[in-house]
Design a protein around this motif. Structure first.
Motif, PDB file in Angstrom:
ATOM      1  N   PHE A 144      -6.384   0.141  -5.457  1.00 51.28           N
ATOM      2  CA  PHE A 144      -5.919   1.056  -6.499  1.00 51.28           C
ATOM      3  C   PHE A 144      -6.521   0.683  -7.856  1.00 51.28           C
ATOM      4  O   PHE A 144      -5.891   0.868  -8.893  1.00 51.28           O
ATOM      5  CB  PHE A 144      -4.391   1.040  -6.559  1.00 51.28           C
ATOM      6  N   GLU A 156      -6.669   3.590 -10.433  1.00 53.92           N
ATOM      7  CA  GLU A 156      -5.360   3.936 -10.992  1.00 53.92           C
ATOM      8  C   GLU A 156      -4.869   2.857 -11.965  1.00 53.92           C
ATOM      9  O   GLU A 156      -4.261   3.176 -12.997  1.00 53.92           O
ATOM     10  CB  GLU A 156      -4.339   4.125  -9.872  1.00 53.92           C
ATOM     11  N   LEU A 157      -5.135   1.608 -11.634  1.00 57.33           N
ATOM     12  CA  LEU A 157      -4.739   0.517 -12.525  1.00 57.33           C
ATOM     13  C   LEU A 157      -5.542   0.559 -13.821  1.00 57.33           C
ATOM     14  O   LEU A 157      -4.990   0.361 -14.906  1.00 57.33           O
ATOM     15  CB  LEU A 157      -4.935  -0.826 -11.818  1.00 57.33           C
ATOM     16  N   SER A 167       5.186   2.429 -12.377  1.00 52.50           N
ATOM     17  CA  SER A 167       4.969   1.025 -12.033  1.00 52.50           C
ATOM     18  C   SER A 167       5.465   0.683 -10.635  1.00 52.50           C
ATOM     19  O   SER A 167       6.341   1.355 -10.083  1.00 52.50           O
ATOM     20  CB  SER A 167       5.678   0.111 -13.046  1.00 52.50           C
ATOM     21  N   VAL A 168       4.869  -0.372 -10.095  1.00 55.14           N
ATOM     22  CA  VAL A 168       5.330  -0.993  -8.850  1.00 55.14           C
ATOM     23  C   VAL A 168       5.607  -2.455  -9.174  1.00 55.14           C
ATOM     24  O   VAL A 168       4.734  -3.170  -9.680  1.00 55.14           O
ATOM     25  CB  VAL A 168       4.277  -0.883  -7.735  1.00 55.14           C
ATOM     26  N   ARG A 211       0.838  -1.212   0.000  1.00 55.47           N
ATOM     27  CA  ARG A 211       0.000   0.000   0.000  1.00 55.47           C
ATOM     28  C   ARG A 211       0.870   1.258   0.000  1.00 55.47           C
ATOM     29  O   ARG A 211       0.633   2.204  -0.754  1.00 55.47           O
ATOM     30  CB  ARG A 211      -0.917   0.001   1.214  1.00 55.47           C
ATOM     31  N   LEU A 218      -1.145   3.623 -12.900  1.00 58.79           N
ATOM     32  CA  LEU A 218      -0.303   2.713 -12.133  1.00 58.79           C
ATOM     33  C   LEU A 218      -0.315   1.342 -12.774  1.00 58.79           C
ATOM     34  O   LEU A 218      -1.361   0.856 -13.202  1.00 58.79           O
ATOM     35  CB  LEU A 218      -0.810   2.610 -10.685  1.00 58.79           C
ATOM     36  N   ALA A 234      -3.299  -4.279  -4.400  1.00 60.27           N
ATOM     37  CA  ALA A 234      -3.267  -3.258  -5.449  1.00 60.27           C
ATOM     38  C   ALA A 234      -4.567  -3.233  -6.234  1.00 60.27           C
ATOM     39  O   ALA A 234      -5.123  -2.165  -6.522  1.00 60.27           O
ATOM     40  CB  ALA A 234      -2.087  -3.502  -6.380  1.00 60.27           C
ATOM     41  N   ILE A 275       1.013  -2.611 -11.898  1.00 59.27           N
ATOM     42  CA  ILE A 275       1.568  -3.517 -10.892  1.00 59.27           C
ATOM     43  C   ILE A 275       2.074  -4.762 -11.612  1.00 59.27           C
ATOM     44  O   ILE A 275       1.373  -5.336 -12.444  1.00 59.27           O
ATOM     45  CB  ILE A 275       0.514  -3.886  -9.814  1.00 59.27           C
ATOM     46  N   CYS A 288       2.518   1.692  -3.437  1.00 54.45           N
ATOM     47  CA  CYS A 288       1.569   2.139  -4.458  1.00 54.45           C
ATOM     48  C   CYS A 288       1.204   3.606  -4.260  1.00 54.45           C
ATOM     49  O   CYS A 288       1.112   4.379  -5.220  1.00 54.45           O
ATOM     50  CB  CYS A 288       0.321   1.265  -4.442  1.00 54.45           C
ATOM     51  N   HIS A 289       0.972   4.006  -3.018  1.00 49.16           N
ATOM     52  CA  HIS A 289       0.686   5.416  -2.719  1.00 49.16           C
ATOM     53  C   HIS A 289       1.842   6.290  -3.190  1.00 49.16           C
ATOM     54  O   HIS A 289       1.630   7.350  -3.801  1.00 49.16           O
ATOM     55  CB  HIS A 289       0.454   5.615  -1.223  1.00 49.16           C
TER      56      HIS A 289
END
Length: 401
Positions: A242, A245-246, A213-214, A200, A251, A238, A253, A203-204
């Protein structure tokens, strides 16, 4: 004295004159910590004038504390770091004997600083073995209080090791121990709650800093119940928290096995921005990234609980006894850790002043011995001369020498 505070689920609240405890440290800590304090204080003054000021408050730990109080980590020091929320420390020596734990680990566990937080970027002018070091700009989040950090282990020949061996072989039917009677044992602990709060936070950070990317780094091919769960729970968190965002592409992941990552980050570092790992993989990754960006002498570090706001910033290197007292050690890692601290506090103007001054000095080939010896036309500076030069650059009064 003003204190940094944090409301539950809210941002860090930083007053204009926060009190920040610091631990000088042992060995070269007695040289790099004063350097850091002076550089940061000047940068804050130049950036904000009289509107902002850090009130530094020394706290004892390590050999200095032991000689004065008989304790390696006095209760008063713990109380200061708890009270003022954010602190910074130099490297600490501790006796590697008996049941005295690492002082660094004690601080992490005491304040549940679950996120090891490290940034890796290349400064123009610094030698690195990487062909295109300008592509190295990564942020690492790694587990700081679970995995092997729990310290659950038993040495061969002890009653506890024998008892655990019999539990595995007699009661649980484990047949894969090749030499059970002569084995030492350690337990790897990975909890869903621990994984979720770490991912978390990563990702934040990626979303807030517009990073694409994470990447979850793991060894699920060998340890599916722990490393595999890390990967699964990370994706699950995620996708649950999120999703927007994904879906928008803000974002991404993804994941990578640790061994593949060690190759890929050398060949194509630009494909990674924020990486997340459990403790042991994160420790290896941290030093690899440090080497890619110029070495441990310019590698900053932090230990953070993003939920409570507690944070301890530190350099990666140790006390370096052979350099202590010679006015030759590089203070950049601790100074850059302070830059991370300023950014964490939201004091970006001061952090930028320091980063620019360091990079300009490196670009001009002016640095301490560990860096200057690899620079074309490098000019070796002592610790105090390097500190003075960085301050002059921050103040805008540096003149070519």
């Amino acid at each position: 004295m003003s204190r940094i505070t944090k409301q539950p689920d809210g941002p860090l609240i930083v007053p204009d004159n926060p009190t920040i405890p610091y631990i000088t440290g042992d060995g070269v800590g007695k040289e790099i910590t004063p350097s850091m304090l002076e550089v940061v204080s000047v940068a804050v003054r130049v950036a904000y004038g009289t509107h902002r000021q850090i009130v530094w408050k020394e706290a004892l730990a390590g050999e200095n504390a032991f000689h004065q109080t008989g304790k390696w980590l006095p209760d008063e020091t713990i109380e200061k770091f708890e009270k003022y929320k954010v602190g910074i420390k130099g490297p600490l020596h501790f006796p590697n004997e008996g049941d005295i734990p690492s002082l660094d680990a004690t601080l992490r566990l005491t304040f549940d600083l679950y996120a090891g937080f490290r940034t890796s970027r290349w400064f123009l002018g610094i030698f690195t073995p990487i062909v295109a070091p300008e592509k190295v700009h990564l942020t690492l989040f790694y587990e700081n209080v679970e995995d092997i950090c729990t310290g659950i282990q038993w040495q061969k020949g002890t009653a506890q090791a024998e008892k655990f061996m019999h539990l595995l072989t007699d009661e649980m039917g484990v047949k894969s121990l090749r030499f059970p009677e002569s084995s030492s044992f350690g337990i790897k602990v990975v909890s869903k709650e621990g994984v979720e709060r770490l991912v978390r936070a990563a990702c934040h950070y990626a979303v807030q800093h517009d990073l694409p990317s994470v990447t979850l780094i793991h060894k699920s091919d060998m340890m599916n119940c722990t490393e595999g769960s890390f990967k699964y729970w990370g994706y699950e968190l995620a996708q649950r928290e999120f999703a927007e965002e994904l879906a928008s592409g803000k974002l991404v992941i993804k994941d990578c096995t640790a061994d593949s990552f060690m190759q890929d980050v050398l060949l194509k570092p630009e494909e990674f921005s924020v990486v997340v790992a459990l403790n042991i993989t994160g420790s290896y990754t941290s030093d690899l990234l440090a080497a890619m960006s110029g070495g441990i002498g310019v590698a900053p570090s932090a230990n953070i609980n993003f939920e409570t706001g507690n944070a301890v910033f530190e350099c990666l290197h140790g006390t370096i006894p052979y350099l202590a007292g010679k006015n030759a050690v590089n203070p950049s890692a601790l100074i850059l850790s302070a830059v991370m601290m300023l950014e964490y506090m939201g004091w970006h103007e001061a952090s930028v002043l320091i980063s620019r001054a360091l990079e300009k000095s490196f670009e001009d080939g002016r640095a301490t011995f560990d860096l200057a010896r690899f620079m074309p036309s490098g000019h070796i500076l002592s610790t105090t001369d390097f500190t003075r030069e960085i301050i002059e650059r921050i103040e805008g009064r540096y003149k070519e020498r």
